[in-house]
Design a protein around this motif. Sequence first.
Motif, PDB file in Angstrom:
ATOM      1  N   MET A 124       0.844  -1.180   0.000  1.00  0.00           N
ATOM      2  CA  MET A 124       0.000   0.000   0.000  1.00  0.00           C
ATOM      3  C   MET A 124       0.890   1.245   0.000  1.00  0.00           C
ATOM      4  SD  MET A 124      -2.903   1.177   2.769  1.00  0.00           S
ATOM      5  CE  MET A 124      -3.858  -0.315   2.524  1.00  0.00           C
ATOM      6  N   SER A 125       0.574   2.211  -0.875  1.00  0.00           N
ATOM      7  CA  SER A 125       1.396   3.427  -0.962  1.00  0.00           C
ATOM      8  C   SER A 125       1.268   4.245   0.319  1.00  0.00           C
ATOM      9  CB  SER A 125       0.951   4.271  -2.157  1.00  0.00           C
ATOM     10  OG  SER A 125      -0.299   4.871  -1.904  1.00  0.00           O
ATOM     11  N   SER A 126       2.295   5.059   0.575  1.00  0.00           N
ATOM     12  CA  SER A 126       2.282   5.868   1.792  1.00  0.00           C
ATOM     13  C   SER A 126       1.159   6.889   1.772  1.00  0.00           C
ATOM     14  CB  SER A 126       3.635   6.558   1.967  1.00  0.00           C
ATOM     15  OG  SER A 126       3.912   7.402   0.863  1.00  0.00           O
ATOM     16  N   ASN A 127       0.876   7.463   0.588  1.00  0.00           N
ATOM     17  CA  ASN A 127      -0.212   8.435   0.498  1.00  0.00           C
ATOM     18  C   ASN A 127      -1.568   7.784   0.794  1.00  0.00           C
ATOM     19  OD1 ASN A 127       1.254  10.701   0.004  1.00  0.00           O
ATOM     20  ND2 ASN A 127       0.681  10.920  -2.156  1.00  0.00           N
ATOM     21  N   ARG A 128      -1.789   6.611   0.234  1.00  0.00           N
ATOM     22  CA  ARG A 128      -3.057   5.923   0.465  1.00  0.00           C
ATOM     23  C   ARG A 128      -3.234   5.631   1.951  1.00  0.00           C
ATOM     24  NH1 ARG A 128      -6.801   2.819  -2.475  1.00  0.00           N
ATOM     25  NH2 ARG A 128      -7.792   1.177  -1.246  1.00  0.00           N
ATOM     26  N   LEU A 129      -2.169   5.174   2.593  1.00  0.00           N
ATOM     27  CA  LEU A 129      -2.240   4.867   4.015  1.00  0.00           C
ATOM     28  C   LEU A 129      -2.514   6.133   4.830  1.00  0.00           C
ATOM     29  CD1 LEU A 129      -1.983   2.741   6.211  1.00  0.00           C
ATOM     30  CD2 LEU A 129       0.479   3.133   6.217  1.00  0.00           C
ATOM     31  N   ARG A 130      -1.867   7.232   4.499  1.00  0.00           N
ATOM     32  CA  ARG A 130      -2.090   8.492   5.204  1.00  0.00           C
ATOM     33  C   ARG A 130      -3.537   8.960   5.035  1.00  0.00           C
ATOM     34  NH1 ARG A 130       2.549  12.112   2.784  1.00  0.00           N
ATOM     35  NH2 ARG A 130       1.449  13.783   3.894  1.00  0.00           N
ATOM     36  N   ILE A 131      -4.058   8.785   3.850  1.00  0.00           N
ATOM     37  CA  ILE A 131      -5.447   9.191   3.588  1.00  0.00           C
ATOM     38  C   ILE A 131      -6.413   8.353   4.410  1.00  0.00           C
ATOM     39  CG2 ILE A 131      -7.255   9.239   1.820  1.00  0.00           C
ATOM     40  CD1 ILE A 131      -4.932   9.867  -0.199  1.00  0.00           C
ATOM     41  N   LEU A 132      -6.191   7.054   4.448  1.00  0.00           N
ATOM     42  CA  LEU A 132      -7.067   6.170   5.210  1.00  0.00           C
ATOM     43  C   LEU A 132      -7.015   6.490   6.699  1.00  0.00           C
ATOM     44  CD1 LEU A 132      -6.386   2.746   3.445  1.00  0.00           C
ATOM     45  CD2 LEU A 132      -8.503   4.072   3.375  1.00  0.00           C
ATOM     46  N   ASP A 133      -5.815   6.693   7.214  1.00  0.00           N
ATOM     47  CA  ASP A 133      -5.669   7.010   8.636  1.00  0.00           C
ATOM     48  C   ASP A 133      -6.309   8.356   8.973  1.00  0.00           C
ATOM     49  OD1 ASP A 133      -4.366   4.648   9.147  1.00  0.00           O
ATOM     50  OD2 ASP A 133      -2.349   5.508   9.041  1.00  0.00           O
ATOM     51  N   ALA A 134      -6.127   9.330   8.079  1.00  0.00           N
ATOM     52  CA  ALA A 134      -6.717  10.647   8.312  1.00  0.00           C
ATOM     53  C   ALA A 134      -8.236  10.573   8.278  1.00  0.00           C
ATOM     54  CB  ALA A 134      -6.218  11.638   7.261  1.00  0.00           C
ATOM     55  N   ALA A 135      -8.776   9.841   7.319  1.00  0.00           N
ATOM     56  CA  ALA A 135     -10.239   9.712   7.219  1.00  0.00           C
ATOM     57  C   ALA A 135     -10.813   9.009   8.446  1.00  0.00           C
ATOM     58  CB  ALA A 135     -10.604   8.953   5.944  1.00  0.00           C
ATOM     59  N   ARG A 136     -10.137   7.970   8.908  1.00  0.00           N
ATOM     60  CA  ARG A 136     -10.614   7.268  10.102  1.00  0.00           C
ATOM     61  C   ARG A 136     -10.637   8.210  11.306  1.00  0.00           C
ATOM     62  NH1 ARG A 136      -8.246   1.641  12.813  1.00  0.00           N
ATOM     63  NH2 ARG A 136      -9.506   1.760  14.706  1.00  0.00           N
ATOM     64  N   THR A 137      -9.594   8.980  11.487  1.00  0.00           N
ATOM     65  CA  THR A 137      -9.523   9.900  12.619  1.00  0.00           C
ATOM     66  C   THR A 137     -10.606  10.967  12.535  1.00  0.00           C
ATOM     67  OG1 THR A 137      -7.143   9.562  12.854  1.00  0.00           O
ATOM     68  CG2 THR A 137      -8.068  11.553  13.841  1.00  0.00           C
ATOM     69  N   LEU A 138     -10.818  11.509  11.341  1.00  0.00           N
ATOM     70  CA  LEU A 138     -11.827  12.553  11.174  1.00  0.00           C
ATOM     71  C   LEU A 138     -13.232  12.020  11.426  1.00  0.00           C
ATOM     72  CD1 LEU A 138     -10.554  14.473   8.016  1.00  0.00           C
ATOM     73  CD2 LEU A 138     -10.620  15.301  10.370  1.00  0.00           C
ATOM     74  N   VAL A 139     -13.534  10.830  10.912  1.00  0.00           N
ATOM     75  CA  VAL A 139     -14.868  10.251  11.127  1.00  0.00           C
ATOM     76  C   VAL A 139     -15.095  10.015  12.613  1.00  0.00           C
ATOM     77  CG1 VAL A 139     -16.315   8.219  10.740  1.00  0.00           C
ATOM     78  CG2 VAL A 139     -15.069   9.241   8.834  1.00  0.00           C
ATOM     79  N   ALA A 140     -14.083   9.501  13.294  1.00  0.00           N
ATOM     80  CA  ALA A 140     -14.215   9.240  14.726  1.00  0.00           C
ATOM     81  C   ALA A 140     -14.414  10.528  15.514  1.00  0.00           C
ATOM     82  CB  ALA A 140     -12.987   8.490  15.237  1.00  0.00           C
ATOM     83  N   GLN A 141     -13.743  11.605  15.093  1.00  0.00           N
ATOM     84  CA  GLN A 141     -13.803  12.869  15.831  1.00  0.00           C
ATOM     85  C   GLN A 141     -14.997  13.728  15.462  1.00  0.00           C
ATOM     86  OE1 GLN A 141     -10.008  14.657  14.946  1.00  0.00           O
ATOM     87  NE2 GLN A 141      -8.932  13.521  16.546  1.00  0.00           N
ATOM     88  N   ARG A 142     -15.355  13.737  14.166  1.00  0.00           N
ATOM     89  CA  ARG A 142     -16.348  14.705  13.684  1.00  0.00           C
ATOM     90  C   ARG A 142     -17.581  14.075  13.069  1.00  0.00           C
ATOM     91  NH1 ARG A 142     -12.450  18.407  10.059  1.00  0.00           N
ATOM     92  NH2 ARG A 142     -14.470  18.876   9.113  1.00  0.00           N
ATOM     93  N   GLY A 143     -17.591  12.745  12.952  1.00  0.00           N
ATOM     94  CA  GLY A 143     -18.726  12.092  12.315  1.00  0.00           C
ATOM     95  C   GLY A 143     -18.487  11.903  10.830  1.00  0.00           C
ATOM     96  N   ALA A 144     -19.460  11.310  10.165  1.00  0.00           N
ATOM     97  CA  ALA A 144     -19.293  10.963   8.755  1.00  0.00           C
ATOM     98  C   ALA A 144     -19.492  12.141   7.816  1.00  0.00           C
ATOM     99  CB  ALA A 144     -20.258   9.835   8.384  1.00  0.00           C
ATOM    100  N   GLY A 145     -19.920  13.285   8.308  1.00  0.00           N
ATOM    101  CA  GLY A 145     -20.187  14.423   7.437  1.00  0.00           C
ATOM    102  C   GLY A 145     -18.952  15.200   7.054  1.00  0.00           C
ATOM    103  N   ILE A 146     -17.934  14.517   6.649  1.00  0.00           N
ATOM    104  CA  ILE A 146     -16.681  15.166   6.251  1.00  0.00           C
ATOM    105  C   ILE A 146     -16.580  15.155   4.726  1.00  0.00           C
ATOM    106  CG2 ILE A 146     -15.460  14.611   8.376  1.00  0.00           C
ATOM    107  CD1 ILE A 146     -14.154  12.252   6.849  1.00  0.00           C
ATOM    108  N   ALA A 147     -15.831  16.119   4.204  1.00  0.00           N
ATOM    109  CA  ALA A 147     -15.631  16.216   2.761  1.00  0.00           C
ATOM    110  C   ALA A 147     -14.260  15.671   2.390  1.00  0.00           C
ATOM    111  CB  ALA A 147     -15.746  17.678   2.322  1.00  0.00           C
ATOM    112  N   MET A 148     -14.112  15.364   1.104  1.00  0.00           N
ATOM    113  CA  MET A 148     -12.818  14.876   0.622  1.00  0.00           C
ATOM    114  C   MET A 148     -11.726  15.918   0.878  1.00  0.00           C
ATOM    115  SD  MET A 148     -13.372  11.827  -0.622  1.00  0.00           S
ATOM    116  CE  MET A 148     -12.760  11.104  -2.155  1.00  0.00           C
ATOM    117  N   ALA A 149     -12.088  17.211   0.794  1.00  0.00           N
ATOM    118  CA  ALA A 149     -11.111  18.269   1.057  1.00  0.00           C
ATOM    119  C   ALA A 149     -10.635  18.234   2.501  1.00  0.00           C
ATOM    120  CB  ALA A 149     -11.722  19.635   0.735  1.00  0.00           C
ATOM    121  N   ASP A 150     -11.538  17.889   3.427  1.00  0.00           N
ATOM    122  CA  ASP A 150     -11.149  17.764   4.836  1.00  0.00           C
ATOM    123  C   ASP A 150     -10.110  16.663   5.008  1.00  0.00           C
ATOM    124  OD1 ASP A 150     -13.027  19.722   5.574  1.00  0.00           O
ATOM    125  OD2 ASP A 150     -14.618  18.222   5.717  1.00  0.00           O
ATOM    126  N   VAL A 151     -10.349  15.559   4.338  1.00  0.00           N
ATOM    127  CA  VAL A 151      -9.430  14.429   4.424  1.00  0.00           C
ATOM    128  C   VAL A 151      -8.078  14.799   3.829  1.00  0.00           C
ATOM    129  CG1 VAL A 151      -9.020  12.041   3.711  1.00  0.00           C
ATOM    130  CG2 VAL A 151     -11.327  12.768   4.363  1.00  0.00           C
TER     131      VAL A 151
END
Length: 202
Positions: free
Chosen positions: A1-28
């Motif tokens: 898995m590329s480093s960028n893909r992993l960073r994106i997945l980890d960032a999205a998981r953290t944002l969903v946990a903190q702010r809920g599912a109403g996040i945008a791709m720009a937030d990620v």
Amino acid sequence: MSSNRLRILDAARTLVAQRGAGIAMADVARAAGVSRQAVYLHFNSRASLFVAVVRHMDEQDGIRDRCERALGHSDPVRALEEFVLAWLHYAAKIHPVASALLASRHDDPDAMSAWNDRMEELRAGFRHATRRLAAADRLRAGLDPVAAADLAWAMTSVPVWEQLTVDCGRAATEVRRQLTDAVTAAVTRPAAEASQRSRPGP
């Protein structure tokens, strides 16, 4: 898995946990330190990103392998118990993300896609367990394998877990054991009853 893909997945998981599912791709993208185009290079939609996040969580925990080992136990009742324990152990780990997706799923089709993707696999595991119970004449009277699987799935759902651990303040280990016992009692035929049924008549 590329480093960028992993960073994106980890960032999205953290944002969903903190702010809920109403996040945008720009937030990620901002949280991952990459461009929005980089996010879309790996995930063409929020739905595909959310599904990838929950599947990545599965891979990190090794939940699929642990569930398969549990379902392979020679005793079908023990297989059900081990499967429930494995799932509830995992539910505790993914609770923040799962709760966010669950809360948003009716208003957010992307959250619904991710939620349904994982829940269907979980229900399939329960159906496998209850079919084995039925084949061994250990399924409780009045239940067919599909109904029993749905009952077990509902009894161990994330909302139930949250109510018992968060709302009621009960210890996670205690809840895992009690829910496992409750599911087993709800869908299995007692061994003594099954044994008596197998005896030839007079």
